[in-house]
Design an enzyme around this catalytic site. Structure first.
Site, PDB file in Angstrom:
ATOM      1  N   HIS A 274      41.347 -19.662  -2.111  1.00 34.36           N
ATOM      2  CA  HIS A 274      40.322 -19.650  -3.161  1.00 34.36           C
ATOM      3  C   HIS A 274      40.965 -19.489  -4.529  1.00 34.36           C
ATOM      4  CE1 HIS A 274      40.995 -15.351  -2.154  1.00 34.36           C
ATOM      5  NE2 HIS A 274      41.069 -15.298  -3.473  1.00 34.36           N
TER       6      HIS A 274
ATOM      7  N   PRO B 284      43.861 -15.452 -17.981  1.00 36.82           N
ATOM      8  CA  PRO B 284      44.006 -15.705 -16.544  1.00 36.82           C
ATOM      9  C   PRO B 284      44.889 -16.908 -16.255  1.00 36.82           C
ATOM     10  CG  PRO B 284      41.797 -16.321 -17.288  1.00 36.82           C
ATOM     11  CD  PRO B 284      42.509 -15.746 -18.475  1.00 36.82           C
ATOM     12  N   SER B 285      45.593 -16.835 -15.169  1.00 36.53           N
ATOM     13  CA  SER B 285      46.311 -17.993 -14.663  1.00 36.53           C
ATOM     14  C   SER B 285      45.577 -18.356 -13.371  1.00 36.53           C
ATOM     15  CB  SER B 285      47.772 -17.610 -14.385  1.00 36.53           C
ATOM     16  OG  SER B 285      48.358 -18.550 -13.533  1.00 36.53           O
ATOM     17  N   PHE B 286      44.686 -19.352 -13.466  1.00 37.77           N
ATOM     18  CA  PHE B 286      43.884 -19.721 -12.297  1.00 37.77           C
ATOM     19  C   PHE B 286      44.790 -20.329 -11.231  1.00 37.77           C
ATOM     20  CE2 PHE B 286      40.905 -20.024 -15.909  1.00 37.77           C
ATOM     21  CZ  PHE B 286      40.032 -19.025 -15.510  1.00 37.77           C
ATOM     22  N   HIS B 287      44.616 -19.881 -10.006  1.00 41.27           N
ATOM     23  CA  HIS B 287      45.515 -20.349  -8.947  1.00 41.27           C
ATOM     24  C   HIS B 287      44.879 -20.175  -7.578  1.00 41.27           C
ATOM     25  CE1 HIS B 287      46.143 -15.992  -9.137  1.00 41.27           C
ATOM     26  NE2 HIS B 287      46.438 -16.081  -7.844  1.00 41.27           N
ATOM     27  N   VAL B 288      45.484 -20.880  -6.625  1.00 42.64           N
ATOM     28  CA  VAL B 288      45.133 -20.687  -5.211  1.00 42.64           C
ATOM     29  C   VAL B 288      46.327 -19.989  -4.572  1.00 42.64           C
ATOM     30  CG1 VAL B 288      44.579 -21.823  -3.024  1.00 42.64           C
ATOM     31  CG2 VAL B 288      43.801 -22.851  -5.182  1.00 42.64           C
ATOM     32  N   SER B 289      46.171 -18.731  -4.182  1.00 45.33           N
ATOM     33  CA  SER B 289      47.275 -18.058  -3.487  1.00 45.33           C
ATOM     34  C   SER B 289      47.456 -18.695  -2.117  1.00 45.33           C
ATOM     35  CB  SER B 289      46.982 -16.559  -3.308  1.00 45.33           C
ATOM     36  OG  SER B 289      47.101 -15.896  -4.537  1.00 45.33           O
TER      37      SER B 289
ATOM     38  N   TYR C 242      41.095 -11.079 -16.119  1.00 48.74           N
ATOM     39  CA  TYR C 242      42.247 -11.069 -17.033  1.00 48.74           C
ATOM     40  C   TYR C 242      41.903 -11.753 -18.359  1.00 48.74           C
ATOM     41  CZ  TYR C 242      45.058  -9.788 -12.998  1.00 48.74           C
ATOM     42  OH  TYR C 242      45.572  -9.131 -11.930  1.00 48.74           O
TER      43      TYR C 242
ATOM     44  N   SER D 274      40.397 -17.121  -7.604  1.00 48.42           N
ATOM     45  CA  SER D 274      39.658 -15.926  -8.030  1.00 48.42           C
ATOM     46  C   SER D 274      39.104 -16.119  -9.433  1.00 48.42           C
ATOM     47  CB  SER D 274      40.572 -14.694  -8.053  1.00 48.42           C
ATOM     48  OG  SER D 274      40.982 -14.361  -6.762  1.00 48.42           O
TER      49      SER D 274
HETATM   50  P1  AMP Z   1      44.418 -13.750  -5.845  1.00 43.74           P
HETATM   51  O1  AMP Z   1      44.915 -14.573  -4.719  1.00 43.74           O
HETATM   52  O2  AMP Z   1      43.462 -14.485  -6.740  1.00 43.74           O
HETATM   53  O3  AMP Z   1      43.918 -12.405  -5.411  1.00 43.74           O
HETATM   54  O4  AMP Z   1      45.650 -13.478  -6.815  1.00 43.74           O
HETATM   55  C1  AMP Z   1      46.819 -12.840  -6.357  1.00 43.74           C
HETATM   56  C2  AMP Z   1      47.260 -11.792  -7.345  1.00 43.74           C
HETATM   57  O5  AMP Z   1      47.632 -12.387  -8.589  1.00 43.74           O
HETATM   58  C3  AMP Z   1      46.166 -10.779  -7.702  1.00 43.74           C
HETATM   59  O6  AMP Z   1      46.560  -9.533  -7.176  1.00 43.74           O
HETATM   60  C4  AMP Z   1      46.174 -10.774  -9.213  1.00 43.74           C
HETATM   61  O7  AMP Z   1      46.090  -9.468  -9.694  1.00 43.74           O
HETATM   62  C5  AMP Z   1      47.516 -11.386  -9.563  1.00 43.74           C
HETATM   63  N1  AMP Z   1      47.675 -11.894 -10.907  1.00 43.74           N
HETATM   64  C6  AMP Z   1      48.717 -11.545 -11.667  1.00 43.74           C
HETATM   65  N2  AMP Z   1      48.634 -12.120 -12.872  1.00 43.74           N
HETATM   66  C7  AMP Z   1      47.507 -12.873 -12.887  1.00 43.74           C
HETATM   67  C8  AMP Z   1      46.878 -13.720 -13.863  1.00 43.74           C
HETATM   68  N3  AMP Z   1      47.391 -13.906 -15.079  1.00 43.74           N
HETATM   69  N4  AMP Z   1      45.742 -14.335 -13.544  1.00 43.74           N
HETATM   70  C9  AMP Z   1      45.214 -14.171 -12.311  1.00 43.74           C
HETATM   71  N5  AMP Z   1      45.764 -13.383 -11.351  1.00 43.74           N
HETATM   72  C10 AMP Z   1      46.897 -12.731 -11.624  1.00 43.74           C
END
Ligand code: AMP
Length: 214
Positions: A69, A154-159, A151, A71
């Protein structure tokens, strides 16, 4: 579990993809967050296997996320009786937002706030502006309920993976270059890393509520 809010809920890190609660669990409190779901194709999972083995070659053992997902909020604590009003507030703000395309194909390393977990994710390169617009609306709803907003940058991403500890240094440099090469050269990776955000979801405990975009 949702139907019995007072039942003790034990925090088992293995059950939520490495997310660690930074708050004490109390009866009637529900760990909640807002996100766009990503449902990968079978081939995407094959690409993850390759990534996992490259990381292993560099001495980093990664665990694949259980679900994927983007976040749009931090994990916040909602009292049980706040859940419906909060989701309704989200619905009111998001129901007129149009669905949009996301492309997430740039590997990046993330660390949680507590610096206890490292994540390898695919950063969104297309769709950031729309995601930011959604976050602005989500933030307004969070503020209404006195909850922490997302944030500032934010750096939008898919972990994709996580591991215990702060292992950024082991993943950066040659390792990350090699991992990115796997993504870039994987067959049809351009197709595998693009998807439409057509609903916004809110997970409270184990219950998922979705808000369709138009
Ligand atoms: P998530 O898979 O969305 O839970 O993201 C994994 C981790 O990335 C979370 O624990 C966030 O706190 C961390 N994170 C660190 N820096 C950022 C950023 N700039 N934007 C979004 N998430 C971040």
């Amino acid at each position: 579990m949702f139907s019995d809010p007072d039942r003790e809920h034990l925090d088992d890190v293995s059950k939520h993809g490495g997310r660690v609660r930074s708050f004490r669990h109390e009866r009637g409190n529900w760990a909640s967050f807002v996100y766009v779901a990503f449902h990968p194709r079978e081939e995407f999972l094959e690409m993850l296997e390759e990534l996992e083995s490259v990381a292993r070659k560099h001495g980093v053992v990664l665990t694949k996320m259980e679900d994927f997902h983007i976040s749009l909020s931090q994990t916040v604590v909602l009292r049980h009786h706040w859940i419906n009003p909060f989701v309704q507030a989200l619905r009111d703000r998001l129901c007129s937002v149009r669905r949009f395309l996301c492309v997430a194909d740039q590997l990046k390393v993330y660390v949680n706030n507590e610096k206890t977990r490292t994540f390898l994710g695919l950063e969104v390169v297309t769709g950031q502006q729309q995601l930011q617009e959604v976050v602005s609306e989500v933030d307004k709803s969070l503020q209404e309920f006195n909850l922490e907003t997302f944030y500032q940058n934010p750096s939008f991403h898919v972990s994709l993976f996580w591991c215990v500890g702060e292992v950024t240094n082991s993943l950066l440099g040659d390792c990350l270059l090699e991992l990115q090469k796997v993504v870039d050269e994987f067959e049809d990776s351009d197709v595998l890393t693009r998807f439409y955000a057509d609903e916004i979801s809110c997970k409270c405990g184990n219950k998922v509520m979705s808000i369709p975009l138009c």
